[in-house]
Design an enzyme around this catalytic site. Structure first.
Site, PDB file in Angstrom:
ATOM      1  N   ASP A  49       0.783  -1.246   0.000  1.00  0.00           N
ATOM      2  CA  ASP A  49       0.000   0.000   0.000  1.00  0.00           C
ATOM      3  C   ASP A  49       0.815   1.296   0.000  1.00  0.00           C
ATOM      4  O   ASP A  49       1.817   1.392   0.719  1.00  0.00           O
ATOM      5  CB  ASP A  49      -0.870   0.083   1.266  1.00  0.00           C
ATOM      6  CG  ASP A  49      -1.528  -1.213   1.620  1.00  0.00           C
ATOM      7  OD1 ASP A  49      -1.457  -2.166   0.846  1.00  0.00           O
ATOM      8  OD2 ASP A  49      -2.124  -1.255   2.708  1.00  0.00           O
ATOM      9  N   GLU A 231     -10.410  -2.545   4.414  1.00  0.00           N
ATOM     10  CA  GLU A 231      -9.051  -2.056   4.697  1.00  0.00           C
ATOM     11  C   GLU A 231      -8.891  -0.657   4.094  1.00  0.00           C
ATOM     12  O   GLU A 231      -9.636  -0.266   3.192  1.00  0.00           O
ATOM     13  CB  GLU A 231      -8.005  -2.991   4.068  1.00  0.00           C
ATOM     14  CG  GLU A 231      -8.014  -4.395   4.632  1.00  0.00           C
ATOM     15  CD  GLU A 231      -6.922  -5.296   4.060  1.00  0.00           C
ATOM     16  OE1 GLU A 231      -6.294  -6.000   4.848  1.00  0.00           O
ATOM     17  OE2 GLU A 231      -6.707  -5.291   2.844  1.00  0.00           O
TER      18      GLU A 231
END
Ligand code: FRU
Length: 516
Positions: A49, A231
């Site tokens: 990420d 998430e």
């Protein structure tokens, strides 16, 4: 004398070797097979990420989930890169290392310009990173309360980071998945707000000082898609060009996305500093990207001119991220995209487009105007980096499908375009090359779409990715591919009939990785 000659020769050999090494590395830097040339990827090791996106002192900071010692996921660090123009990135030393509280999972960063945290020293405004500490010892012991939120701060414009001495600042009260804090300043209530992903929903917290957090509300247990754990949320206001303001909640989801595996959904609604309220029916799922390879994307804090700038991880966590066929490094990010809102017949929707800065990489413009095609029309036989803008006239198109084909001499191809029969935009990578690393890779991704008369496609092609933007950002699709030999031929195609091309403009793209 003989000794002097020997020393001389050894010296000459050493210099020659050194020069050779330098030449080789300059020549190969960011040129490995499949290495993207105008997308961000780490020099080596694993990345997932994007984290801590913050703009400060004329610099865009990009942190990212990083394991420098391997090309698979492991003890998470925050890697760091900076850019002045959003396009060219400079690698910086690792910003955050795992510590006794755990791995450094995803999170965000803010500029605490009023020193609400009290972390300021002298004139240095604190940049504050808010991230999840993930305790592996607890995980291995089967303990639920393994994730909590912590702070780190920088007093030198983001160069070096110090962990806050009283971490964690938000403790876990018994949720196994309790992570990925996205923090921003809410102007109306004059408070910091944290959006946090908690298993199957979002939790909102507020704070006056980034240190003491109070729970405000929950959102989403029964809204949107729940194929996997939630998430990496993001929450921000945006306006339509007519001036209507809405709040957008980005909510990444680990599994069950529209075209398989992990993906990104979003909600449009309102936020009053306490509650997020969805404008749409709970069962409506809106997808930010219809490809398989845009995950965990979030936006920059403090970007200039009120721009809302987004970047995503160009892979699929659930399906194959750890197995894609690269060795030295693994994963890249999407191009930075500017987000907006557009009023559509169905309601207000998120739009996204590559940032305008990307055009600084364009060279060798080519164009064709008003052309009817049938079968294949080769646009380019050389170069693999391209930025294309295509416009088709549907009122003069009899084809069943039309669009663009990338191909090589190995008969591998990626096909992207519009299917008039199925009424869908698609990217087909079933024959794109290497796919044995996962049985979930060789597939065709599609998105329902009804164009009005004309159809505009903007297509970015890097060595191993395609990003497709429809009608100035109404729809986006991002997909990876790994041909055994780089694609070099780019053609327009139309199948079972003719397609009318109003205009096709294309450019070669420069690499952003020229300096070793
Ligand atoms: C999303 C994610 C986050 C987590 C991080 C760990 O890809 O699973 O939820 O913080 O990756 O690397």
């Amino acid at each position: 004398m003989r000794f002097v000659t020997m020393v001389f020769f050894v010296f000459v050999i050493l210099v020659a070797c050194r020069e050779k090494t330098v030449v080789v590395s300059a020549d190969t830097y960011y040129k490995e097979q499949h290495r993207p040339r105008f997308h961000f990827s780490p020099e080596k090791g694993w990345m997932n990420d994007p984290n801590g996106l913050v703009y400060y002192d004329s610099t865009y900071h990009l942190f990212y989930q990083h394991y420098p010692d391997s090309n698979v996921w492991g003890p998470m660090h925050w890697g760091h890169a900076t850019s002045r123009d959003l396009i060219h990135w400079k690698h910086q030393p690792i910003a955050l290392y795992p510590d006794s509280l755990g791995y450094i999972f995803s999170g965000s960063a803010v500029v605490d310009d009023h020193n609400t945290s009290g972390l300021q020293q002298k004139n240095a405004q604190p940049l504050v990173a808010v991230f999840t500490h993930h305790d592996m010892t607890k995980e291995k012991a089967g303990k639920i309360d393994r994730e909590s939120q912590s702070l780190a701060y920088s007093l030198d414009n983001g160069k070096t980071w110090t962990k806050y001495s009283k971490n964690p600042v938000l403790k876990n009260k018994g949720d196994q998945d309790f992570r990925d804090p996205k923090v921003f300043f809410h102007q109306l209530t004059k408070k910091w707000i944290m959006a946090l992903a908690v298993g199957n929903h979002l939790e909102i917290f507020s704070s006056h000082n980034l240190i003491d957090w109070k729970k405000e509300s929950d959102f989403g247990k029964n809204e949107g898609s729940h194929g996997g754990v939630w998430e990496c949320p993001d929450l921000f206001p945006l306006k339509t060009k007519e001036g209507t303001q809405k709040w957008v909640l980005i909510q990444n989801i680990g599994r069950g996305s529209i075209n398989g595996g992990s993906g990104t959904q979003y909600f449009i609604g309102s936020f009053d500093g306490h509650y997020f309220k969805n404008d749409n029916p709970p069962s409506l799922v809106l997808w930010l990207d219809y490809g398989a390879d845009n995950y965990a994307g979030v936006t920059w804090f403090g970007a200039p001119d009120n721009r809302r700038l987004f970047i995503g991880w160009m892979s699929n966590w659930d399906d194959y991220a750890q197995k894609i066929p690269t060795q030295k490094w693994r994963s890249a990010l999407t191009v930075p995209r500017e987000l907006g809102l557009r009023q559509s017949a169905k309601g207000i929707r998120l739009i996204q487009y590559p940032v305008k800065e990307l055009s600084m990489l364009r060279v060798n413009k080519k164009q064709i105007l008003n052309k009817t095609t049938e079968g294949f029309l080769v646009l380019s036989n050389e170069g693999k980096l391209k930025d294309l803008e295509l416009e088709f006239d549907l009122s003069n198109t009899s084809a069943q499908s039309f669009g663009l084909v990338l191909s090589n001499t190995q008969k591998e191809k990626v096909v992207a375009g519009y299917d008039l029969l199925k009424k869908e935009i698609f990217i087909d990578r079933t024959q794109s090359g290497k796919n044995s690393f996962s049985d979930k890779f060789a597939n065709r991704h599609a998105a329902p779409y009804l164009p009005e008369g004309k159809l505009k496609l903007r297509i970015l092609i890097d060595v191993s990715s395609i990003e497709l933007f429809v009608d100035d950002g109404a729809l986006a699709m991002t997909d990876l591919f790994f041909p055994t030999e780089d694609y070099s031929t780019i053609s327009l195609f139309s199948e079972h009939g003719k397609a009318t091309v109003v205009s096709a403009t294309w450019y070669d793209m420069l690499s952003i990785w020229n300096k070793p």
